[in-house]
Design an enzyme around this catalytic site. Sequence first.
Site, PDB file in Angstrom:
ATOM      1  N   ASP A  87     -11.017   0.400   7.362  1.00 17.32           N
ATOM      2  CA  ASP A  87     -10.108   1.180   8.182  1.00 17.32           C
ATOM      3  C   ASP A  87     -10.789   2.935   7.910  1.00 17.32           C
ATOM      4  O   ASP A  87     -12.215   2.908   8.240  1.00 17.32           O
ATOM      5  CB  ASP A  87      -9.299   1.673   6.691  1.00 17.32           C
ATOM      6  CG  ASP A  87      -7.649   1.953   7.247  1.00 17.32           C
ATOM      7  OD1 ASP A  87      -7.606   2.000   8.818  1.00 17.32           O
ATOM      8  OD2 ASP A  87      -6.862   0.997   7.295  1.00 17.32           O
TER       9      ASP A  87
ATOM     10  N   ASP B 261      -0.946   1.933  14.246  1.00 18.45           N
ATOM     11  CA  ASP B 261       0.013   0.828  12.653  1.00 18.45           C
ATOM     12  C   ASP B 261       1.342   0.450  13.447  1.00 18.45           C
ATOM     13  O   ASP B 261       1.897   1.004  14.508  1.00 18.45           O
ATOM     14  CB  ASP B 261       0.502   1.458  11.545  1.00 18.45           C
ATOM     15  CG  ASP B 261      -0.610   1.572  10.517  1.00 18.45           C
ATOM     16  OD1 ASP B 261      -0.553   1.739   8.971  1.00 18.45           O
ATOM     17  OD2 ASP B 261      -2.452   0.736  11.210  1.00 18.45           O
TER      18      ASP B 261
END
Length: 676
Positions: free
Chosen positions: A179, A234
């Site tokens: 991430d 996202d």
Amino acid sequence: MRHLPTRTTHPRHARVVGALTAGLLCAAGLVTPAAAAQNPPAAAPRLGNGLALTPPMGFNNWNSTHCRAEFNETMVEGIADIFVAKGLKAAGYQYVNLDDCWALGQRDAQAKLVPDPVRFPHGIKAVADYVHSKGLKFGIYTSAGTKTCNSAGFPGGLGHERSDAQQFADWGVDYLKYDNCNNQGVDAKLRYTAMRDALKATGRPIVYSLCEWGENKPWEWAGDVGNLWRTTGDISDSWGSMVSILKQNLPLAAAAGPGHWNDPDMLEVGNGGMTDTEYRSHFSMWSIMAAPLLIGSDLRKATPATYEILSNKEVIAVDQDPLGKQGTVVSSDGGRWVVAKQMKDGSRTVALFNETGSAQRIATTAKAVGLPQATAYSQRDLWQHRTYNTAGTIAATVPAHGTALLRIAPDRAWAQYPPAVESGLDGAPLAQAGKPVRLTSTVTDLGRSPARSLRTALTGPAGWGIRALSPTSSPSVPTGRSLTTTWELTAPAGTPNGAYDLTLTSSYGAPGGGRVTRSLPVQAHVVTAPPAGTSYLSDLPWLSAVGGWGPVERDTSNGESDAGDGHPITIGGTVYAKGLGTHAASDIAYYTGGGCSTVSAMVGVDDEKGADGTVTFEIWADGHKVASTGVLTNAMPAQPLSANVTGAQTVRLVVTDGGDGVDSDHADWGDARVVC
């Protein structure tokens, strides 16, 4: 078990920007940004690790569990069992992947990562071994920063790449999601390349997923670094979010191929925020984009419809085609999308994708999607699992938010298949209760052979009046010709406003006997014209309302999650008691019945997003854009927007993302009114 707080909806909001110490940078095997500018690194070799030659398929827990206590080794091992028992492994799903919150908040005395002993009492290696025992592969998560994205602040990999990579290899990890939170402003290429090199040094084959959110255009450089890279922020379990991400990912087709894939984020199929029709579109479009297929729903609770979508081997074969081409856009007029993907066997898979809130005819040709000229073609419907012949036209009336997924190829044996037919109902039926309205259906033969003994029928809810005013059958309909039928539809007096399901059915003879029956679901809307005078739109019923994150709100801002979670509408310090709160991309439709003249509002980005958010506002009347703003930002005061809608049957209020993605795009229609 302790309950850990969840990661923010937009992970980039959790980022902490700062400077790392020289010691940390050296430990990471990196250099300072200033030094990098003076001594740019040599060009990295192509990754070439031989992995992910087709897009990875598997499961990740984040979308369904976040960091809740139910995320633990029992749940993860249970997913592996479900993969086998429910046929997902046989359908091609391989990876069972952990997301954030698997570790303790601090490293041990040797700076090693420590699995949470409550969630994973037997450790990560034991879970990996269990997954491997089922013939599956195991994945894990960390961040290319000092902390992961969860607000609890679990250890990230920045400065610990070689140690963490070796731990992962020792545990038997097959896939790493890396991430982007708390990255301290270190150059993305340096951070992600450091972990690439660390993974390579372990000698274990580990698929490398860069979750960089598309911030530094990884499609331009990450083919040298990872096997896949996120192209967007996202995803959320909503139609607006899915479509926004789809639009961002579609233009990047040239970057994708075997071993290096664009990643528009995980699947939401089955999480409950969309209809099954919308989930089929989600799965179809991810497959035609050659996207990784990582299930994000809780398979312990999944419905048969969810398993049917996720297990469709014909659709999966499109995603997994070894040629590795991402589908490209052929056309996209008015929310009617044609996307075509070249397949290794020379065929083309074509998605007819309907972004709009009503049924739409979407059409293209074999030539337009790149096929050679032929007498006729076979056309395989990948959701119906039925093959037809076509003379070259590829068309369907696609339900609202639906997708027809077709695989087309020149075929000398076309005559063994029945002709493809397209059924359609003119317009979106709008009816006032107790008053008859006329509709026209058409059934068109697209095949090389005639549609023989063709019959059509229109059915609706019990108690509704539906009668044909013209013939409903024909002995033979030749190529390119249609059976047209006029219908009278009457909703019973007192029927409440709302959408009601109709079905248009066509049937015709098949080669060798038998009949082909095809059904088209459509919706009729029972409507009431707005009252005379001036009305606030937030006080009137809408035909449909779609928001990007969370539902459209009446008289409050958009809170991104559940209905009613917004705040007073505030633009540039001015509070509006009335209005509509949305999140880009959004579309709100009203019935105006030809009796209204003006729609107006004060529009802008809600103050609750600080300095973030860029949007545009549009007003549409009967499918034509009649007013729009330029790009508006949070720094701008509310802007007046009005449009002449005289004679329009329907009006739509549309918000787009301003061209830079939907992050923080809280869009308000303050004092939105209609004059009738």
